[in-house]
Design an enzyme around this catalytic site. Structure first.
Site, PDB file in Angstrom:
ATOM      1  N   SER A   1      50.106 -23.160  26.202  1.00 27.36           N
ATOM      2  CA  SER A   1      50.149 -23.708  24.842  1.00 27.36           C
ATOM      3  C   SER A   1      48.998 -24.677  24.722  1.00 27.36           C
ATOM      4  O   SER A   1      48.905 -25.605  25.532  1.00 27.36           O
ATOM      5  CB  SER A   1      51.469 -24.455  24.617  1.00 27.36           C
ATOM      6  OG  SER A   1      51.523 -24.991  23.313  1.00 27.36           O
TER       7      SER A   1
ATOM      8  N   ASN B   1      50.660 -26.391  29.811  1.00 31.60           N
ATOM      9  CA  ASN B   1      50.121 -27.133  28.682  1.00 31.60           C
ATOM     10  C   ASN B   1      48.601 -27.209  28.748  1.00 31.60           C
ATOM     11  O   ASN B   1      48.047 -27.766  29.712  1.00 31.60           O
ATOM     12  CB  ASN B   1      50.681 -28.561  28.681  1.00 31.60           C
ATOM     13  CG  ASN B   1      50.048 -29.419  27.592  1.00 31.60           C
ATOM     14  OD1 ASN B   1      50.296 -29.214  26.415  1.00 31.60           O
ATOM     15  ND2 ASN B   1      49.212 -30.376  27.982  1.00 31.60           N
ATOM     16  N   GLU B   2      47.953 -26.615  27.782  1.00 30.51           N
ATOM     17  CA  GLU B   2      46.527 -26.810  27.486  1.00 30.51           C
ATOM     18  C   GLU B   2      45.548 -26.423  28.583  1.00 30.51           C
ATOM     19  O   GLU B   2      44.406 -26.875  28.567  1.00 30.51           O
ATOM     20  CB  GLU B   2      46.267 -28.277  27.084  1.00 30.51           C
ATOM     21  CG  GLU B   2      46.893 -28.625  25.755  1.00 30.51           C
ATOM     22  CD  GLU B   2      46.575 -30.027  25.254  1.00 30.51           C
ATOM     23  OE1 GLU B   2      46.094 -30.845  26.037  1.00 30.51           O
ATOM     24  OE2 GLU B   2      46.826 -30.294  24.065  1.00 30.51           O
ATOM     25  N   ILE B   3      45.970 -25.593  29.533  1.00 33.51           N
ATOM     26  CA  ILE B   3      44.991 -25.245  30.575  1.00 33.51           C
ATOM     27  C   ILE B   3      44.076 -24.127  30.104  1.00 33.51           C
ATOM     28  O   ILE B   3      42.866 -24.167  30.324  1.00 33.51           O
ATOM     29  CB  ILE B   3      45.699 -24.890  31.904  1.00 33.51           C
ATOM     30  CG1 ILE B   3      46.640 -26.031  32.315  1.00 33.51           C
ATOM     31  CG2 ILE B   3      44.660 -24.630  32.988  1.00 33.51           C
ATOM     32  CD1 ILE B   3      47.366 -25.819  33.625  1.00 33.51           C
TER      33      ILE B   3
END
Ligand code: BMA
Length: 827
Positions: A478, A420-422
């Site tokens: 994502s 997530n969002e890295i």
């Protein structure tokens, strides 16, 4: 606790915090601000022990395995005083041959849990510099700015998040068992769905058999209630793990479909292992047959991103999902079902298992299979950079193997996503983009940190998906525009997390501007309702800025954001419970408009997952269902916005464009009736037209010029009502208001509510001569759900709402009603 002489009764599955609570050693962790006084627990070491008796026969089995399905996290396992193994990953399933450790009679199993904080600090020191972990609430834990979460393979949200507390748990969170093997057992089965369509299903059952005694065995595959095997194989097994493939096919299979697109047929397949004519092991599982493709095709606008199931292009409708409790052992089967069923009842077909939580328990996936909820599945890495040493990477690799192998048979899982969002936060290759993480490091550290990322998310995890799954796509992060291409709000290719509204303080109208191919996150916070607030507070806490409620608001600027938006759009009530109500309505309206903006862009946009469906503790958050499973206004709104047929109002400059959206499999010609009405229901203008409701795309039916309308009518006193009908059947209805809520001149609505009881349900018949906006019903002390709530009651309309009784009869005056009309008049 290690070092103390007192032993307390404990539970498995369980954790230290809940065991201490059950033994009255600590107060209820979620109550008021107890969290801050319970931070000592994660800094101690703890020992769990249990004795068990083996009768004289059992140790004579050829092999006895100790199966540890989940240990949280750093442990030393000792059996009868002998060291068995060490663990360091909450997500792994550890198994060890303990045949020679066991004795006839009394046996003692001891598991020592070493503080993840102590271990984390050691690893941080060894690395020599910290790694970004923006949601790790180290200060609450008394660690200052030392973020240790990234070093430990444990649920990231346990260290705190911007919607959750910090309780860094320890304990035996999944079952522990002894597996007795005489000769052989089935260890794993993978039903690899190689080709699925309406004519035929071609499946490879890949079976792993652990044989203690080598020799001739037979494997048979069968369908429940059908005695004859559908396929069988005689196999000469070697001692150890053997992999045997049994190909089979089913003609004219009944397929599994996502919710709303068809039935969720599940076959019950079984496998039995025989030695001669004796069945020595059987394993069965419910399997949904479906094909899944992630369609990434270049087009004139960019590159598509959507799921094609059984050949049908499916618009993904749903939300992001987090663990249901900080203490995972408290999540009951009922709670799991409540959330998944709520999603299905709200016309959702997808949840995203977000990377800061856990690989869920089997029951969650079984429910998603049963209710047709597709899963976007992250691996458990979120909003942080991770170490890249060999031990960490090997550990992460083994964790991925364990979980892909455990979960790959579930029809519901559609995609594996790295994290997530890295990617978007680090934003490799461009010093001006990202969340200002890179800038904190020296060039060589930057290179090192990115190398770890690159190895894990671009090599190890995709390789595991390729090796152990092969039927699902892997997406590195994502959001991401494409492999190697970072996402931004203008991306026309991958998925987008749109946080301009809320984090960026942009107006709700931005939801109409930022629309990508797949909107995998966007969200807006609200407070829980009064019934829920009462459960974890005292009356003198009832102020959003009280110490207690502030401690249940984890987004630093959360309260201020809510109030800022409210001041712009709504009256801001002084009365606490009314403020909670307005916050929920505001959240619901915001997310509804976003969902419908996304749907209006089908097929350019093919997915809308708001942040977030559930909570892991009680407090302010972006959730639509609170910790106590009470539906917030948003859940009721989402149900309508995600309905198979829905109407989008799309403000664009000074016009409002109206789209009709359909997920019905057949296109149809319908009547579109629109009327401009005042709040007493007087029709000022109206028209009926025909339009075609299309599956493949949203259809724009007409538009209204607001400025022109305002010349003939005061726009704060009128609304637009649209009804879609097929013959006499209403397919969808909705209303649009041309002014922001606080400027609406809503009259006082004298709602008549006739209350009666029928079949253990409260039945309320509501009507009003004037429009009543956001009618909210509740009964003190009863948390049953109304069939609808927070709805607009149109002038002259009769609406029936029902609710299961809470045990006792409920009288008319126990039903409370609040409307936006009242709020506007008071404030
Ligand atoms: C998202 C998530 C979470 C976070 C949420 C709200 O981007 O991925 O990390 O809780 O925003 O800020």
């Amino acid at each position: 606790m290690k070092g103390e002489s007192e032993w307390l009764p404990a539970e498995v599955p369980g954790c230290v915090h809940t065991d201490l609570l059950k033994n009255d050693k600590i107060p209820e962790p979620f109550y008021r601000n107890n969290e801050k006084n319970l931070q000592w627990i994660d800094k101690k070491d703890w020992i769990y022990r249990c004795s068990f008796v083996l009768d004289s026969l059992q140790p004579e089995h050829n092999k006895i395995l100790l199966n540890l399905e989940g240990l949280d996290t750093y442990t030393k396992v000792v059996l009868n005083g002998q060291f068995v193994l060490e663990t360091d990953n909450m997500f792994r399933n550890y198994r060890k041959d303990v045949t020679h450790y066991l004795v006839t009679g009394n046996n003692l199993l001891e598991i020592e849990f070493i503080s993840p904080i102590t271990e984390g600090l050691k690893k941080l020191e060894a690395l020599g510099y910290g790694l970004p972990a923006v949601n790790d609430l180290s200060e609450i834990g008394g660690l200052g700015d030392k973020k240790v979460s990234v070093f430990t393979r444990k649920a990231p949200y346990h260290y705190g998040w911007d919607w959750g507390p910090r309780f860094v748990t320890m304990g035996i969170w999944r079952p522990v068992e002894l597996i007795f093997l005489d000769k052989a057992r089935i260890d794993n089965i993978y039903y690899k769905q190689s080709l699925i369509n309406t004519e035929e299903a071609i499946i490879d059952a890949i079976i792993e058999v652990d044989a203690v005694i080598a020799g001739e065995y037979r494997l048979e595959l069968y369908k429940e209630n059908e005695p004859d095997a559908i396929a069988a194989i005689d196999a000469e097994l070697e001692s150890g793990i053997n992999s045997i493939t049994i190909p089979f096919s089913i003609s004219s299979p009944e397929l599994w479909w996502p919710n709303g697109a068809g039935q969720q047929h599940l076959y019950k397949f079984g496998t039995r292992l025989l030695e001669g004519n004796t069945v020595i092991d059987t394993v069965s599982q419910h399997i949904g047959l479906r094909s899944v493709e992630l369609i990434r095709e270049p087009d004139s606008l960019g590159k598509s991103f959507y799921f094609r199931i059984n050949g049908e292009n499916i618009f993904a409708k749903g939300a992001n999902y987090i663990p249901n409790d900080n203490f995972l052992n408290l999540v009951t089967a009922e709670k799991y079902e409540n959330i998944v069923k709520s999603a299905a009842e709200s016309n959702m077909n997808m949840l995203r298992v977000w990377g800061g939580g856990i690989y869920e328990n089997d029951i969650f996936y079984e429910l998603c299979d049963r209710y047709g909820i597709m899963l976007w599945h992250d691996f458990m890495f979120a909003c942080s950079m991770y170490p890249g040493d060999d031990a960490f990477l090997e550990n992460a690799e083994q964790e991925a193997i364990d979980n892909v192998k455990r979960l790959r048979n579930h029809a519901s899982i559609m995609l594996w996503c790295g994290n997530n969002e890295i990617d978007v936060a680090w934003c490799e290759g461009d010093m001006d983009c990202g969340w200002s993480w890179k800038q904190q490091y020296k060039p060589e550290q930057r290179t090192e940190i990115w190398k770890s990322y690159d190895t894990l998310f671009h090599n190890i995890l995709p390789d595991i998906v390729e090796t152990y799954d092969q039927t699902r796509a892997y997406w590195p992060s994502s959001p991401q525009a494409d492999w190697g291409v970072h996402s931004n709000y203008n991306s026309t290719t991958g998925d987008i997390h749109y946080w301009g509204v809320w984090h960026g303080n942009e107006p709700f109208s931005s939801y109409f501007k930022v629309i990508g191919r797949f909107m995998s996150e966007y969200g807006f916070q609200s407070f829980p309702d009064m019934q829920s607030i009462r459960k974890f507070t005292l009356p003198h806490d009832w102020d959003i800025n009280s110490e207690v409620l502030l401690s249940h608001q984890r987004s630093g600027y959360g309260n201020q954001r809510i109030i800022d938006y409210m001041e712009k759009l709504y009256p801001v009530p002084d009365e606490f419970s009314e403020l909670l109500y307005v916050s929920q309505v505001m959240q619901a309206e915001a997310i509804k408009s976003a969902i419908l903006a996304h749907r209006a862009h089908k097929p350019y946009c093919m997915g809308s997952l708001y942040w977030q469906i559930n909570d892991c503790w009680p407090g302010a958050s972006w959730s639509s269902i609170d910790y106590y499973t009470s539906w917030k206004a948003l859940q009721f709104f989402a149900k309508k916005a995600y309905a198979p047929v829905a109407i989008s109002f799309f403000p664009d400059g000074d016009i409002v464009r109206i789209f009709i959206n359909s997920d019905l499999d057949t296109d149809k010609i319908i009547d579109v009736h629109y009327a401009i009405k005042d709040f007493s229901g007087t029709v000022l203008s109206e028209e009926t037209m025909n339009a075609t409701l299309e599956y493949e795309r949203a259809v724009e039916v007409f538009s209204i010029k607001t400025e022109q309308l305002s010349k003939s009518h005061p726009i704060s006193e009128i609304f637009l009502q649209i009804d879609l009908a097929e013959g006499k059947k209403t397919l969808a209805s909705d209303c649009y208001f041309f002014e922001i809520p606080k400027n609406l001149k809503l009259p006082s609505a004298n709602i008549s509510a006739l209350v009666k009881t029928e079949n253990n349900h409260l039945v309320i018949e509501l009507s009003s001569e004037k429009l009543a906006k956001n009618v909210y019903l509740w009964v003190d002390g009863c948390s049953s759900r109304f069939s609808d709530n927070y709805f607009d009651l149109l002038p002259g309309e009769k609406k029936i709402v029902t609710m299961p009784l809470c045990g006792q009869e409920i009288s008319q005056n126990e039903v409370h009603i609040l409307t936006m009309n009242t709020i506007l008049q008071q404030n």
